[in-house]
Design a protein around this motif. Structure first.
Motif, PDB file in Angstrom:
ATOM      1  N   ALA A 111     -38.819 -39.488 -11.776  1.00  0.00           N
ATOM      2  CA  ALA A 111     -37.664 -37.781 -11.730  1.00  0.00           C
ATOM      3  C   ALA A 111     -36.076 -38.028 -11.263  1.00  0.00           C
ATOM      4  N   GLU A 112     -35.802 -36.675 -10.666  1.00  0.00           N
ATOM      5  CA  GLU A 112     -35.055 -36.491 -10.499  1.00  0.00           C
ATOM      6  C   GLU A 112     -34.501 -36.717  -9.225  1.00  0.00           C
ATOM      7  N   ALA A 113     -35.257 -37.005  -8.272  1.00  0.00           N
ATOM      8  CA  ALA A 113     -35.468 -36.235  -7.182  1.00  0.00           C
ATOM      9  C   ALA A 113     -37.247 -37.313  -6.554  1.00  0.00           C
ATOM     10  N   VAL A 114     -36.903 -37.015  -5.400  1.00  0.00           N
ATOM     11  CA  VAL A 114     -38.562 -37.414  -3.920  1.00  0.00           C
ATOM     12  C   VAL A 114     -38.022 -36.635  -3.124  1.00  0.00           C
ATOM     13  N   THR A 115     -39.730 -35.663  -3.157  1.00  0.00           N
ATOM     14  CA  THR A 115     -39.598 -34.772  -1.695  1.00  0.00           C
ATOM     15  C   THR A 115     -40.696 -35.860  -1.248  1.00  0.00           C
ATOM     16  N   LEU A 116     -40.359 -36.021   0.809  1.00  0.00           N
ATOM     17  CA  LEU A 116     -41.147 -36.585   1.297  1.00  0.00           C
ATOM     18  C   LEU A 116     -41.965 -35.800   2.461  1.00  0.00           C
ATOM     19  N   ALA A 117     -42.635 -35.256   2.472  1.00  0.00           N
ATOM     20  CA  ALA A 117     -44.071 -34.059   3.518  1.00  0.00           C
ATOM     21  C   ALA A 117     -44.602 -34.546   4.056  1.00  0.00           C
ATOM     22  N   TRP A 200     -39.787 -34.752  -7.489  1.00  0.00           N
ATOM     23  CA  TRP A 200     -38.898 -32.805  -7.711  1.00  0.00           C
ATOM     24  C   TRP A 200     -37.815 -32.775  -8.910  1.00  0.00           C
ATOM     25  N   TYR A 201     -38.007 -32.013  -9.071  1.00  0.00           N
ATOM     26  CA  TYR A 201     -36.779 -31.519 -10.891  1.00  0.00           C
ATOM     27  C   TYR A 201     -36.143 -30.421 -10.366  1.00  0.00           C
ATOM     28  N   ASN A 202     -34.531 -30.430 -10.610  1.00  0.00           N
ATOM     29  CA  ASN A 202     -33.559 -29.062 -10.650  1.00  0.00           C
ATOM     30  C   ASN A 202     -34.001 -28.714 -11.848  1.00  0.00           C
ATOM     31  N   CYS A 203     -34.716 -27.556 -11.625  1.00  0.00           N
ATOM     32  CA  CYS A 203     -35.082 -26.405 -12.992  1.00  0.00           C
ATOM     33  C   CYS A 203     -33.522 -25.841 -13.042  1.00  0.00           C
ATOM     34  N   LYS A 213     -39.830 -33.636 -17.348  1.00  0.00           N
ATOM     35  CA  LYS A 213     -39.034 -32.584 -16.782  1.00  0.00           C
ATOM     36  C   LYS A 213     -39.612 -30.698 -16.540  1.00  0.00           C
ATOM     37  N   GLN A 214     -39.442 -30.497 -18.295  1.00  0.00           N
ATOM     38  CA  GLN A 214     -40.152 -29.355 -18.917  1.00  0.00           C
ATOM     39  C   GLN A 214     -41.569 -28.927 -18.512  1.00  0.00           C
ATOM     40  N   ASP A 215     -41.919 -29.938 -18.843  1.00  0.00           N
ATOM     41  CA  ASP A 215     -43.437 -29.433 -17.809  1.00  0.00           C
ATOM     42  C   ASP A 215     -43.979 -29.053 -16.440  1.00  0.00           C
ATOM     43  N   TRP A 216     -43.191 -29.989 -15.685  1.00  0.00           N
ATOM     44  CA  TRP A 216     -42.913 -29.571 -14.122  1.00  0.00           C
ATOM     45  C   TRP A 216     -42.494 -28.560 -13.784  1.00  0.00           C
ATOM     46  N   CYS A 217     -41.226 -27.620 -13.878  1.00  0.00           N
ATOM     47  CA  CYS A 217     -40.491 -26.496 -14.098  1.00  0.00           C
ATOM     48  C   CYS A 217     -41.291 -25.713 -14.650  1.00  0.00           C
ATOM     49  N   CYS A 218     -41.735 -25.157 -15.802  1.00  0.00           N
ATOM     50  CA  CYS A 218     -42.620 -24.569 -16.521  1.00  0.00           C
ATOM     51  C   CYS A 218     -43.920 -24.544 -15.198  1.00  0.00           C
TER      52      CYS A 218
END
Length: 227
Positions: A111-117, A200-203, A213-218
């Motif tokens: 991925a373009e980045a990772v979010t920590l929650a 995480w992706y920048n859409c 990325k297309q699947d994630w952003c959609c």
């Protein structure tokens, strides 16, 4: 000799006319009522579910002991009923104890980045104004960074939720709870810990997107969906 009687002229009986027969009524031509068609049913809006690209750790301490994913020092952090926010058990830190979640690996997908929650429920007891419960995280090869700070006022259980956007090159992340206190009568109770690492992706970019990325952003932002 009497003259013969002359017969009176015949009086014609008045003609009796037959009663008029009414003409049958001609029905008015039927007026066709235009058929009213029901309004078309709108198509339901289908929102695709978020694409799962997450690694997750959760512990409500209901096993009555620390999972193998935790390390604690100095000494063993106790899991007992007195520390429970919900359920039967929670983890209780005393004095200067630390409870550390060992390496939680990032999702395998590039991925373009990772979010920590990180979410958890906690309270503190008996702290003075300089004592704290620190919640920190560390990316492999980096230093510890603060995620949350709880002071002496947090004497009732409260749930905290925190998110941090990390860099792309994340292999794994650690999370720890560290009590800064001076005696065993000063405690911090922690329960219902959930830690996630999410893709995480920048859409909003304009380059040619990869299929992930297309699947994630959609799915997550309804952008870039195929027609």
């Amino acid at each position: 000799t009497a003259a013969p009687a002359t017969p009176a002229p015949a009086t014609a009986a008045p003609a009796t006319s037959a009663p008029a027969t009414p003409a049958p009524a001609t029905p008015a031509p039927a007026t066709e009522t235009p058929a009213t068609s029901a309004p078309p049913t709108p198509e339901p809006t289908i929102v695709p579910p978020p694409v799962e690209c997450t690694t997750r750790f959760a512990d409500d301490f209901e096993s009555g002991e620390l999972q193998a994913a935790w390390t604690s020092r100095p000494g063993l952090v106790q899991v007992n009923a007195a520390a429970a926010a919900v359920g039967d058990f929670g983890a209780r830190l005393v004095k200067r104890q630390q409870l550390t979640l060992n390496a939680l690996r990032a999702p395998a997908e590039e991925a373009e980045a990772v979010t920590l929650a990180v979410s958890f429920t906690a309270r503190v007891t008996g702290l003075d104004k300089r004592e704290r419960l620190l919640v920190e995280f560390r990316v492999k090869g980096d230093k510890w960074r603060r995620l949350r700070l709880l002071g002496r006022a947090q004497t009732a259980f409260r749930t905290f939720e925190n998110e941090k956007l990390l860099s792309k090159n994340v292999e794994h992340v650690q999370v720890r709870f560290r009590l800064l206190a001076s005696s065993n009568t000063e405690t911090a109770d922690v329960d219902d810990v959930v830690v996630e690492l999410r893709c995480w992706y920048n859409c909003r970019t304009r380059e040619e997107w990869s299929a992930p990325k297309q699947d994630w952003c959609c799915a997550n932002e309804e952008l870039g969906c195929p027609p």
